[in-house]
Design a protein around this motif. Structure first.
Motif, PDB file in Angstrom:
ATOM      1  N   UNK A 267      35.994  37.889  48.204  1.00 17.37           N
ATOM      2  CA  UNK A 267      36.605  37.358  49.734  1.00 17.37           C
ATOM      3  C   UNK A 267      37.396  38.720  49.643  1.00 17.37           C
ATOM      4  N   UNK A 268      38.944  38.003  50.289  1.00 16.54           N
ATOM      5  CA  UNK A 268      40.204  38.510  51.206  1.00 16.54           C
ATOM      6  C   UNK A 268      40.536  38.971  50.018  1.00 16.54           C
ATOM      7  N   UNK A 269      40.660  38.695  48.730  1.00 13.43           N
ATOM      8  CA  UNK A 269      41.369  39.306  47.656  1.00 13.43           C
ATOM      9  C   UNK A 269      41.744  40.536  47.729  1.00 13.43           C
ATOM     10  N   UNK A 270      43.624  40.416  46.828  1.00 14.17           N
ATOM     11  CA  UNK A 270      43.996  42.073  47.357  1.00 14.17           C
ATOM     12  C   UNK A 270      42.810  42.767  45.870  1.00 14.17           C
ATOM     13  N   UNK A 271      42.794  42.290  44.698  1.00 14.60           N
ATOM     14  CA  UNK A 271      41.985  42.764  43.947  1.00 14.60           C
ATOM     15  C   UNK A 271      41.569  42.156  42.793  1.00 14.60           C
ATOM     16  N   UNK A 272      41.246  42.123  41.853  1.00 15.88           N
ATOM     17  CA  UNK A 272      40.305  41.143  41.058  1.00 15.88           C
ATOM     18  C   UNK A 272      40.592  41.505  39.814  1.00 15.88           C
ATOM     19  N   UNK A 273      41.500  41.369  38.424  1.00 10.60           N
ATOM     20  CA  UNK A 273      41.742  41.303  38.342  1.00 10.60           C
ATOM     21  C   UNK A 273      41.200  40.659  36.179  1.00 10.60           C
ATOM     22  N   UNK A 274      41.993  41.698  35.685  1.00 10.77           N
ATOM     23  CA  UNK A 274      41.002  40.859  34.041  1.00 10.77           C
ATOM     24  C   UNK A 274      41.911  41.210  32.783  1.00 10.77           C
ATOM     25  N   UNK A 275      42.097  39.953  31.857  1.00 12.44           N
ATOM     26  CA  UNK A 275      43.372  40.411  30.760  1.00 12.44           C
ATOM     27  C   UNK A 275      43.050  41.238  29.578  1.00 12.44           C
ATOM     28  N   UNK A 276      43.689  41.945  29.177  1.00 11.36           N
ATOM     29  CA  UNK A 276      43.015  43.259  28.735  1.00 11.36           C
ATOM     30  C   UNK A 276      42.753  42.173  27.085  1.00 11.36           C
ATOM     31  N   UNK A 277      43.493  41.574  26.839  1.00  4.71           N
ATOM     32  CA  UNK A 277      43.110  40.172  25.380  1.00  4.71           C
ATOM     33  C   UNK A 277      42.963  38.692  25.970  1.00  4.71           C
TER      34      UNK A 277
END
Length: 170
Positions: free
Chosen positions: A17-27
């Motif tokens: 959607x309009x989210x600034x970005x999508x993140x994922x945990x490295x651990x």
């Protein structure tokens, strides 16, 4: 987190959607947050360089020989390098991260990325602030382990032992 179906076609863009970005945990974590007490395995450290161009960052990461598991273009001005450290616990993780950052200090890695709960950009998602896609640049099992890399840094690139066989005549 989106199901695998979200990654097909335009699914991730619709889910984002309009989210600034999508993140994922490295651990891996226990899904209760990304503080140190919630990390369940200390597999990766994150390196990022904000003061260099993308090309310079790539050269730094590659020249360092670090055992990177993934390199992700942030959709902005940096690369995120996931260094496979495979630490047994938080103490060992911190020691290994300090060694990495000390080795790279001349390249000015971002010191804010030293914690195990760090987030990285999810490849395929858009970084809406820049209008650029977050991209997976490289991914795979590193050729050497963290300990092998560390030994090379400390002792130099020592070749494997070999046996000399001299063949004479026929």
């Amino acid at each position: 987190f989106p199901s695998h179906d979200k990654f097909k076609g335009d699914g991730l863009r619709q889910w984002q959607g309009d989210a600034v970005g999508v993140y994922v945990s490295i651990n891996p974590n226990n899904r209760k947050g990304r503080k140190a007490e919630n990390i369940t395995k200390f597999k990766h450290a994150l390196i990022e360089f904000d003061e260099s161009t993308i090309q310079e960052q790539w050269a730094i990461i590659k020249r360092s020989g670090l055992p990177t598991k993934a390199i992700i273009k942030s959709g902005g001005r940096s690369l995120h390098g996931w260094v496979e450290v495979d630490a047994n616990d938080e103490k060992q993780f911190k020691e290994r991260v300090e060694f990495i950052y000390k080795h790279l200090e001349h390249s000015k890695p971002d010191p804010a990325n030293k914690d195990a709960g760090r987030l990285s950009r999810l490849p395929g998602a858009m970084r809406t602030a820049t209008g650029q896609q977050q991209e997976l640049v490289e991914c795979g099992k590193p050729a050497i382990s963290f300990l092998q890399w560390q030994e090379r840094i400390i002792y130099g690139d020592i070749p494997e032992p070999y046996t000399l066989i001299i063949v004479t005549g026929k």
